[in-house]
Design a protein around this motif. Structure first.
Motif, PDB file in Angstrom:
ATOM      1  N   UNK A 176       0.963  -1.227   0.028  1.00 28.71           N
ATOM      2  CA  UNK A 176       0.145  -0.090   0.088  1.00 28.71           C
ATOM      3  C   UNK A 176       0.794   1.140   0.002  1.00 28.71           C
ATOM      4  N   UNK A 177       0.272   2.337  -0.192  1.00 25.49           N
ATOM      5  CA  UNK A 177       0.989   3.437  -0.329  1.00 25.49           C
ATOM      6  C   UNK A 177       0.696   3.971   1.307  1.00 25.49           C
ATOM      7  N   UNK A 178       1.637   4.187   2.074  1.00 28.49           N
ATOM      8  CA  UNK A 178       1.453   4.511   3.392  1.00 28.49           C
ATOM      9  C   UNK A 178       1.597   6.216   3.538  1.00 28.49           C
ATOM     10  N   UNK A 179       0.235   6.811   3.782  1.00 26.87           N
ATOM     11  CA  UNK A 179       0.227   8.376   4.074  1.00 26.87           C
ATOM     12  C   UNK A 179       1.034   8.662   5.281  1.00 26.87           C
ATOM     13  N   UNK A 180       1.041   7.646   6.133  1.00 26.00           N
ATOM     14  CA  UNK A 180       1.849   8.044   7.557  1.00 26.00           C
ATOM     15  C   UNK A 180       3.437   7.995   7.339  1.00 26.00           C
ATOM     16  N   UNK A 181       4.029   7.085   6.672  1.00 25.01           N
ATOM     17  CA  UNK A 181       5.369   7.266   6.394  1.00 25.01           C
ATOM     18  C   UNK A 181       5.785   7.738   4.967  1.00 25.01           C
ATOM     19  N   UNK A 182       4.608   8.254   4.067  1.00 24.27           N
ATOM     20  CA  UNK A 182       4.661   9.051   2.876  1.00 24.27           C
ATOM     21  C   UNK A 182       5.644   8.072   1.863  1.00 24.27           C
ATOM     22  N   UNK A 183       5.202   6.845   1.989  1.00 21.08           N
ATOM     23  CA  UNK A 183       6.007   5.925   0.794  1.00 21.08           C
ATOM     24  C   UNK A 183       5.262   4.694   0.732  1.00 21.08           C
ATOM     25  N   UNK A 184       5.601   3.812  -0.329  1.00 24.23           N
ATOM     26  CA  UNK A 184       5.088   2.519  -0.296  1.00 24.23           C
ATOM     27  C   UNK A 184       5.722   1.518   0.528  1.00 24.23           C
TER      28      UNK A 184
END
Lengths: 209, 993, 91
Positions: free
Chosen positions: B938-946
Motif C-alpha cells: 500500500x501507499x502509506x500516507x503515514x510514512x509517505x512511501x510505499x
C-alpha cells in the motif's frame, strides 16, 4: 448535543416500490407483501434438554414446539421449525423478545435474536406457486405442502425459511418467506423478475398475516 | 410479393389455411400457414435446396420432419437474435420469419467452397490428424483459420442475446416423454389412477405419429380418439401436457432436464416473458414413449435434395398438406415404408416405383402397385442422378444383377426404425440388439424409468397403446396411486417385416452421417487403419458428433463397421449415450444468472447511505463494499484513500465492517468448544473481554482468524473474516456435530443480525461520548483495550461495544441491530461532525492494516502456519486443538520457512506491487534462489512511501537486509529492505491509550 | 442427485455440500503424528459403497453421513451426525 433518530430501516426500504409491477393489462397473479419490524428469536434446545424445552414451550405458548418441518400458530406467535432441535418464535409488538423469552426458555435452550437478521415476505396469488417454482426446488403442490408445512431451504443459493400460512379469504395459498437481511434486496429483485410475467401487486405491512 | 405455394395440396393437413404467414428464406419472400414448420412451408413452396454440407459443401435438402434432422439447418432470425443451426423441421412458422441457409458463399446455389468435393480424397476420416501435423506453428496461423472458414455451419450472432431465459422446478409422480399413442395411453392410465402426471412433447401439437399416420383406435379414426383423449386429460387437474418441451436428460435420483421453447414460435418474446425455460423435473417414475427414428439406407447420392425419409414424406403430405415431390419413388426394406405409398396415392401424388430390397412383396402391395400403375422393383437403389435442383433419376441394382432406372423428383427411403434409446441409456445403460426389428432396444434404463411402444421396439399401433397404458398404470401404482385405470385403448398392429439393409455398394459418395459428412468409405478406412472400436470410430471419423448426435447415422455406421470387421452388430456395440438429447442453449442453463444477476449479492446495512455519499463499491465475494468515498476535486482513488487514512490517524473515522462473519456460540461447553477449534485458549477469557483467535486446519495450516468476545458465562460472540464466514460456520458445525458431539454447544449465524462499525482514531472517544448514554464509562479504566460489553446508546437503543483495533488507532467496534445500521451511519456523521468524522472504505482499512502489520487474506493463503505469520507463540501446549499435531511436522516447523516480514523500497519514491518475487541481492532471478514473494502493498500516507508485507525465507532473522524484488509479470526489478512488519506504532501505545 | 435429509426429507443436491470420506475417525488427544497423518490424508478409493459426509448447509445445517455407491450414485442410507438432534440424548 446532536439529536439522534433511531428509525429502523428495512433492507427492502429502497427496493420495494408499492404498487403494480410487471405485465400490464392483466389481473395481478402474484401478491408480494413485506412484513416489517417483527420479533424473531431462534430457540435451540441444549444437549439432552429436548423434553424440558418442550415443556417450557408448552407452558409459555400452550403448544409444544414443532419437531418436524412445520409452523405452529399460537394466538400471538408462530413457532417455525428451523432445524433439528431448534425453532423460531415469530411475533409482533414486543410480546416475545429476548428479554421476555429468556426467563422462560433459557434453561433448556440457547436463544439468539434474529429479529434484524431476516426479512419477511409473504407471497400469494393465483400464480404464487408458479413463481416460486422458478425459485425453489421444493414441491409446493397443495397435497405435498399443506397449511402449516415449513422448510429450511434455499432460493437462488440463498438460505430461506419457507412456510405455508393460512389461506387467503379467496382460498388461495399464502407462502411466507424469511430471508437473510443482507441477501433480501437481491432475492427481491429475483422474485420480481420471476413474477413479472404474471403481474405483481407489491405492498408492505406492519401486521403479521 | 410472396411466391405461390406450388407444392401445397388442395386440402387436408393440420394447417390453418385461414391464417397465412409471410416469411423469407435467403431473402426471398414466401408464404405458408399457421401450423407449418419452416421445413413444411419450404416444401409447400417447392424449395428443395436448403443448405450446404459441413465439409464438402454438398447441396442438401430436407431429410426428416423432426428433431433428428441432420441437413436442414438454418440461421433463424436476424441481428442479435440470429440463431445458427436451427432445425427447419422443428422451427414453427410465424409471421415475418426470416431464415438463411448456412455454409455457403456467395449464395446457396453458387457456392465457391463446393470445390472441396473435388479435393474430397484429402478430406477423408482423420484428415486433421494426418495433414496438419507439421510444422506446429502453421496450425494456428494458417491451417486452423482456413479450415474454420471452409468448414463449420452457421454463424453465431456475435452480440449479447437480448432475450431472457429462466429455470423452474416441477414435481410429479409420473413423467412421460412423448405424446404419441404410447405416451397418451400412459398418461390416461396414470392420470386415471390418481397420479400427478407431466407429459412432455417436443412438438407444438400433441399426437406424435398419429398426426401423420392416422389409423383406427377403439373403432374411431385416430384423430377423433386423439381429441377425445386430450379432452379427458385436460379435465384431470393433476395431469399437465407441456408442448414445445423436450426431455433432454436424466440425472440421479429421478431428476430430469427438459427444455421448453416458450416463445420460440414468436418473432420475439412478449414483454416480461422468457424465450426458453429450463425445467428440472423431479419424478417418481418415468415412461419413455419417445418413439423411434426412421433410419436411412446408405447408397451413393443418398444426400441429394429430394431424398427424404419415407415417414417424413408421409408427415409432410398428411400433416402439412405439402408435397415434397410430384413423382415419388420409394426405397424400402420393410413393410412400414409402403404406408408412404398409400399416403401419397390418397393425396393424388404419383408413385414412380417402389424399390423393395426384400425377397417378397405381399399380394396386397402388388395389387396396390397395379392399381396405382407403378412397378415394384426387387433390388436396391445404387445411385441418384441429380444435384442442387433435386432428384432426377434413380439407378436401381435389381436382384439378380440387372440394372434399372427410375425417373422421379423425389425418393422416399425407409431402412427401418431405431427406437429412441437416448433417455433410457443416459445412465450408462447399454441397449441390446433385437433381431426381429434389427435395431437396438432399451436395456439398463435408470431406476424408475421404463420405455413403452416404439421407444421400446414395438412399432404396432395396438402394441404402442397397450404397452403405454400398462406402463402408465404400473408407474402410477409404483408411485403410490391405485385408482382405477380402466381399459386400455385398442388398435390393430401393422406388419413390419424388415430385412436388414444398411449399405448399397455403388459409385459416388454414400453418406452415413449427413451433418458431419461422414461416408461409408470413411468408416471402411477407419477399420483399415485400426480404429475398429466404436469409440475410436466415432472420434476418428466424427461419426455422430455433430449437433444431431448421430440420431439418423449411428446405427448405420455401426452396421457398416460390423460388416467390414467381420463382427455382428451387437458385438460391435454402441458408444456411450450422454445428455442432452437435443442441443440446449447455454442461455437456458444460465437462466436468470447473467450480467448483474449473475449471482446473488449481499448489501451491508449502511449500503444505501454509502450510495448517497457517492461511495465507490468493490465486489468482495457476494458483497458490495464501499471501497472509498471520493470527494469533489480528488483526482484519483489514491488521493481519496490517503485523505481517509490521514483523517483516521489524526482525528476519527468509521467503516462498516458488518461483512465479517459473526457467530453466536452458546452453551455450557462453549468455552471448551472454542479451545478445541482455536490454537489459543478461550475458556479462561473473562466475561466482558475480547481475544484474538487463530484457527488451523487439521493439517496444521492456518484457516481463519478473528476476535471472539465473551458476553456471558455461556455465550461467546465469534467473528470470522469476510471471505471465510460461511466456510467457518460449516467447519464449526462439523466440529460440533461430528467431531465433538459430546459438548453441549449451540451455534447461530448472527452475521445479518448486527450492523457493525469500526470507529477509529484519536478522537474516537469524543465521538462515542456523543453516541452512547452518558452513564457509560468509556475511560481506559472503565473500558480497557480488548473490553467487550453491552452499552445503551442515547435514545435508549441497546448496542454492543468492543474495544478492538485493526487500524492500530484508539478504536472501538460498535454493533447495533441491523435495521438501525443505516441510522447508525447517519448518527455517526451527525455526532462526529464537530470532530471532522470521515467515513472510510475497504482501501483505507487495508492501508492501515498493512501499516500496522496485521495479516489478512493474502497472508492467510492456505500455505502459512501460525509461526509463519509471527503468531507461533499463540499455539497452546496445554490442550488438544484442531491442527495441533500436524502443525508440528518437520516441514511446517523448519527454520528456513518463508515468514511474514515488512518491506520498504530502498528508493523511497518507488511503487511496490504485490506478487513480486524476493531474490537475494545481486543474484540472477531463478527458481533456485526464489525466497518468497510480496503479499500485500500500500501507499502509506503515514510514512509517505510505499510499504508492504512479504513472505520471505528466514525473514525475521534478516531484518535490515537489502534484497531484490523481481516482478517478471510487470517487468520490474528493484531493491527492498526487509523490516519489522509493524510499521506504525510498534509498541501499540495508540490503540491502548 | 437427491439426498433424503433425516430432518427435512428429500432435497436436491444444490442444498448440500460434500466433505469427503466419513470412515476415518479423528484420533483422540495425544495421538501420534502418524495416526493423525493417516486420518487427514489416507483415503480408500472405493468402487462401490462408501460412507461420506455431506452438509445440509442450504437447509437445516445438519451434517449427514451418506452411504453412496460410487458406481451407480445410489444412496442406500443417510444418517444424521451424532451432534445433530442431540437434544434427545438421554431422553
Amino acid at each position: 448535543m446532536a439529536e439522534f433518530s433511531w428509525a429502523p430501516r428495512s433492507s427492502l426500504e429502497k427496493a420495494l416500490v408499492a404498487g403494480a409491477h410487471g405485465a400490464r393489462g392483466i389481473e395481478a397473479g402474484v401478491s408480494l407483501t413485506e412484513i416489517r419490524n417483527f420479533d424473531l428469536i431462534q430457540v435451540m434446545a441444549r444437549r439432552g434438554k429436548g423434553a424440558e424445552l418442550a415443556k417450557a414451550t408448552k407452558a409459555r405458548f400452550g403448544v409444544v414446539p414443532p419437531d418436524a418441518p412445520k409452523a405452529v400458530q399460537t394466538p400471538d406467535a408462530t413457532l417455525i421449525w428451523s432445524g433439528p432441535d431448534q425453532f423460531f418464535v415469530l411475533s409482533k409488538g414486543g410480546k416475545h423478545t429476548m428479554l421476555t423469552l429468556a426467563p422462560a426458555l433459557s434453561g433448556p435452550a440457547s436463544l439468539s435474536d434474529q429479529s434484524h437478521a431476516r426479512v419477511l415476505i409473504s407471497i400469494s396469488g393465483a400464480k404464487a406457486r408458479t413463481t416460486l417454482a422458478k425459485l425453489s426446488s421444493i414441491d409446493l403442490y397443495a397435497g405435498a405442502f399443506p397449511i402449516g408445512a415449513a422448510a429450511a431451504t434455499s432460493m437462488d443459493h440463498t438460505s430461506v425459511t419457507l412456510w405455508r400460512g393460512g389461506d387467503r379469504p379467496d382460498e388461495l395459498a399464502v407462502f411466507n418467506l424469511l430471508v437473510f437481511a443482507t441477501f433480501a434486496e437481491s432475492l427481491w429483485h429475483t422474485m420480481l423478475d420471476a413474477a413479472a410475467e404474471f403481474s405483481v401487486d407489491i405492498s408492505h405491512s406492519e401486521e403479521l398475516a | 410479393m410472396a411466391s405461390a405455394q406450388t407444392n401445397r395440396l388442395d386440402d387436408g393437413g393440420l394447417i390453418d389455411r385461414s391464417a397465412p404467414l409471410n416469411f423469407r428464406f435467403d431473402g426471398k419472400a414466401f408464404s405458408g400457414f399457421q401450423g407449418d414448420t419452416l421445413a413444411s412451408a419450404l416444401i409447400a413452396n417447392g424449395v428443395k435446396l436448403v443448405g450446404r454440407s459441413f465439409k464438402y459443401h454438398r447441396p442438401r435438402g430436407i431429410l426428416t420432419s423432426g428433431s433428428e434432422e441432420p441437413n436442414a439447418l438454418v440461421e433463424l432470425r436476424t441481428g442479435a437474435r440470429r440463431e445458427p443451426n436451427t432445425k427447419a423441421t422443428t422451427a414453427e412458422l410465424y409471421e415475418g420469419l426470416e431464415a438463411a441457409s448456412q455454409n455457403r458463399w456467395p449464395s446457396l446455389r453458387h457456392d465457391v467452397m463446393s470445390v472441396n468435393q473435388l479435393f474430397a480424397p484429402i478430406f477423408v476420416a482423420g484428415f486433421y490428424y494426418k495433414t496438419f501435423m507439421w510444422p506446429a506453428k502453421f496450425w494456428e496461423a494458417i491451417y486452423e483459420p482456413a479450415i474454420r472458414r471452409a468448414a463449420g455451419l452457421g454463424r453465431a450472432a456475435g452480440v449479447a442475446d437480448p432475450d431472457h431465459y429462466d429455470k423452474a422446478w416441477a414435481h410429479c409422480d409420473v413423467l412421460i416423454a412423448g405424446s404419441g399413442p404410447a405416451g397418451l395411453a400412459a398418461a390416461l392410465a396414470a392420470g386415471r389412477s390418481g397420479a400427478r402426471v407431466i407429459l412432455c412433447e417436443e412438438d407444438f401439437v400433441p399426437g406424435g405419429r398419429l398426426l401423420s399416420d392416422g389409423g383406427t383406435i377403439d373403432g374411431v379414426p385416430a384423430a377423433e380418439w386423439l381429441s377425445r383423449t386430450l379432452a379427458e386429460l385436460a379435465d384431470m387437474p393433476d395431469v399437465g401436457i407441456m408442448t414445445r418441451t423436450t426431455l433432454f436428460g436424466v440425472y440421479d435420483g429421478g431428476t430430469y432436464g427438459a427444455i421448453e421453447r416458450v416463445n420460440d414460435h414468436l418473432p420475439s418474446p412478449p414483454e416480461h416473458q422468457v424465450r426458453q425455460r429450463l425445467w428440472r423435473i423431479v419424478a417418481k417414475r418415468c415412461v419413455v414413449a419417445a418413439g423411434a427414428i426412421e433410419r436411412p439406407i446408405v447408397f451413393a447420392g443418398n444426400d441429394t435434395p429430394g431424398v427424404m425419409m419415407a415417414s417424413a414424406v408421409r408427415t409432410y403430405v398428411a400433416r402439412y398438406a405439402a408435397a415434397p415431390a410430384k413423382r415419388i419413388a420409394l426405397f424400402t426394406n420393410n413393410e412400414d415404408g409402403w404406408r408412404t405409398v398409400e399416403t401419397a396415392l390418397s393425396a393424388g401424388l404419383q408413385i414412380a416405383a417402389v424399390v423393395d430390397a426384400r425377397p417378397d412383396v405381399s399380394p396386397a402391395h402388388r395389387s396396390l402397385a397395379s392399381k396405382g400403375g407403378f412397378p415394384v422393383l426387387h433390388g436396391s437403389v445404387s445411385g441418384v442422378d441429380g444435384g442442387k435442383d433435386g432428384v432426377r433419376k434413380i439407378a436401381v441394382s435389381l436382384t439378380g444383377g440387372a440394372r434399372a432406372e427410375v425417373e422421379a423428383d423425389g425418393l422416399a427411403v425407409s431402412g427401418g426404425w431405431n427406437p429412441a434409446v437416448g433417455l433410457t441409456s443416459f445412465h450408462r445403460g447399454r441397449p441390446t440388439w433385437n433381431d426381429d426389428i434389427s435395431a437396438f432396444v432399451p436395456d439398463g434404463a435408470p431406476p424408475g424409468m421404463t420405455a413403452a411402444g416404439a421407444a421400446n421396439g414395438d412399432f404396432g399401433l395396438g402394441a404402442c397403446l397397450s404397452q403405454g397404458f400398462a406402463a402408465g398404470a404400473t408407474a402410477a401404482r409404483d408411485a403410490g396411486h391405485n385408482g382405477k385405470a380402466g381399459i386400455a385403448p385398442v388398435a390393430d398392429d401393422e406388419a413390419f417385416s424388415l430385412t436388414p439393409l444398411w449399405h448399397v455398394a455403388g459409385k459416388g459418395k454414400a453418406f452415413v452421417d449427413y451433418q458431419h459428412d461422414v461416408t461409408a468409405s470413411d468408416i471402411e478406412l477407419a477399420q483399415r487403419e485400426g480404429f475398429e472400436s466404436v469409440e475410436h470410430l466415432k472420434r476418428y471419423t466424427t461419426l455422430g458428433m455433430a449437433t444431431d448426435q448421430g440420431k439418423t447415422s449411428n446405427v448405420a455406421g455401426l452396421a457398416i463397421m460390423a460388416a467390414v470387421s467381420g463382427r455382428s452388430i451387437p458385438e460391435t456395440g454402441t458408444t456411450i449415450y450422454r445428455p442432452p438429447y437435443v442441443p440446449v442453449a447455454i442461455g437456458a442453463f444460465a437462466g436468470h444468472h447473467r450480467d448483474e444477476t449473475f449471482h446473488a449479492t449481499r448489501l451491508t446495512p449502511s449500503h444505501h447511505w454509502a450510495v448517497e455519499q457517492g461511495a465507490v463499491f468493490v465486489d468482495t465475494g457476494l458483497w458490495k463494499r464501499a471501497q472509498w468515498y471520493p470527494r469533489a476535486g480528488e483526482k484519483d482513488w489514491l488521493e481519496s484513500v490517503t485523505r481517509e487514512v490521514k483523517a483516521v490517524r489524526s482525528g476519527v473515522g468509521f467503516c462498516d465492517v458488518s461483512t465479517l462473519g459473526k457467530i453466536d456460540v452458546h452453551g455450557p461447553d462453549a468455552g471448551a468448544f472454542l479451545d478445541r477449534v482455536y490454537i489459543n485458549t478461550f475458556s479462561n477469557l473473562a466475561v466482558g473481554k475480547a481475544r484474538y483467535g487463530l484457527m488451523l486446519r487439521e493439517d496444521g495450516i492456518v484457516y481463519d482468524d478473528g476476535t471472539t468476545s465473551r458476553l456471558a458465562e455461556d455465550h461467546y460472540f465469534l467473528t470470522t473474516t469476510t471471505a471465510k464466514a460461511g466456510l467457518v460456520m460449516q467447519h464449526l458445525e462439523f466440529c460440533r456435530q461430528v467431531l465433538f458431539p459430546e459438548l453441549d454447544v449451540q451455534l447461530t449465524s448472527v452475521s445479518d443480525q448486527w450492523a457493525q462499525f469500526s470507529i477509529a482514531g484519536p478522537k474516537t472517544r469524543d465521538l462515542l461520548k456523543e453516541i452512547v448514554d452518558p452513564a457509560e464509562d468509556l475511560s481506559n479504566e472503565g473500558f480497557p483495550f480488548m473490553g467487550a460489553r453491552e452499552v445503551t446508546l442515547r435514545g435508549g437503543l441497546e448496542a454492543r461495544l468492543f474495544r478492538i483495533s485493526f487500524s492500530g488507532e484508539m478504536a472501538f467496534e460498535i454493533s447495533v441491530p441491523a435495521r438501525f445500521g443505516d441510522a447508525m451511519a447517519r448518527n455517526l456523521m451527525l455526532a462526529g461532525a464537530p470532530f471532522g468524522v470521515t467515513p472510510y472504505g475497504t482501501e483505507a482499512l487495508g492501508v492501515m492494516r498493512v501499516e500496522k502489520g496485521h495479516i489478512a487474506g493474502p497472508e492467510l493463503s492456505g500455505t502459512t502456519t501460525a509461526a509463519d505469520l509471527g503468531l507461533g507463540k499463540m499455539m497452546s501446549t496445554k490442550k488438544d486443538y484442531i491442527g495441533r499435531v500436524l502443525a508440528g511436522r518437520e516441514a511446517l516447523t523448519a527454520p528456513d520457512r518463508q515468514v511474514v516480514v515488512g518491506i520498504k523500497p530502498t528508493d523511497k519514491a518507488r511503487r511496490l506491487r504485490s506478487g513480486a518475487h524476493i531474490i537475494p541481492k545481486g543474484q540472477t532471478p531463478g527458481p533456485g534462489n526464489d525466497q518468497g514473494y510480496v503479499t500485500s502493498v500500500c501507499f502509506s500516507p503515514t510514512l509517505d512511501q510505499w510499504i508492504g508485507l512479504a513472505l520471505v525465507e528466514r525473514g525475521r532473522e534478516r531484518i535490515g537486509e537489502i534484497v531484490h524484488a523481481h516482478d517478471p509479470l510487470r517487468g520490474e526489478d528493484y531493491d527492498v529492505e526487509l523490516c519489522n512488519p509493524v510499521f506504525y506504532d510498534p509498541d501499540g501505545g495508540r490503540q491502548r491509550g | 442427485m437427491r439426498i433424503v435429509c433425516p430432518f427435512c426429507g428429500e432435497r436436491e443436491l444444490g442444498e448440500f455440500t460434500y466433505l469427503g470420506d466419513a470412515k476415518p475417525m479423528r484420533p483422540v488427544a495425544g495421538a501420534s503424528e502418524d495416526e493423525v497423518f493417516d486420518y487427514v490424508y489416507l483415503r480408500d478409493n472405493v468402487a462401490g459403497e462408501t460412507s461420506e459426509y455431506w452438509y445440509h448447509g442450504g437447509g437445516c445445517r445438519a451434517w449427514l453421513k451418506v452411504t453412496r455407491n460410487t458406481l451407480t450414485h445410489e444412496i442406500s442410507s443417510v444418517e444424521a451426525a451424532a451432534g445433530a438432534g442431540a437434544a434427545k440424548v438421554g431422553a
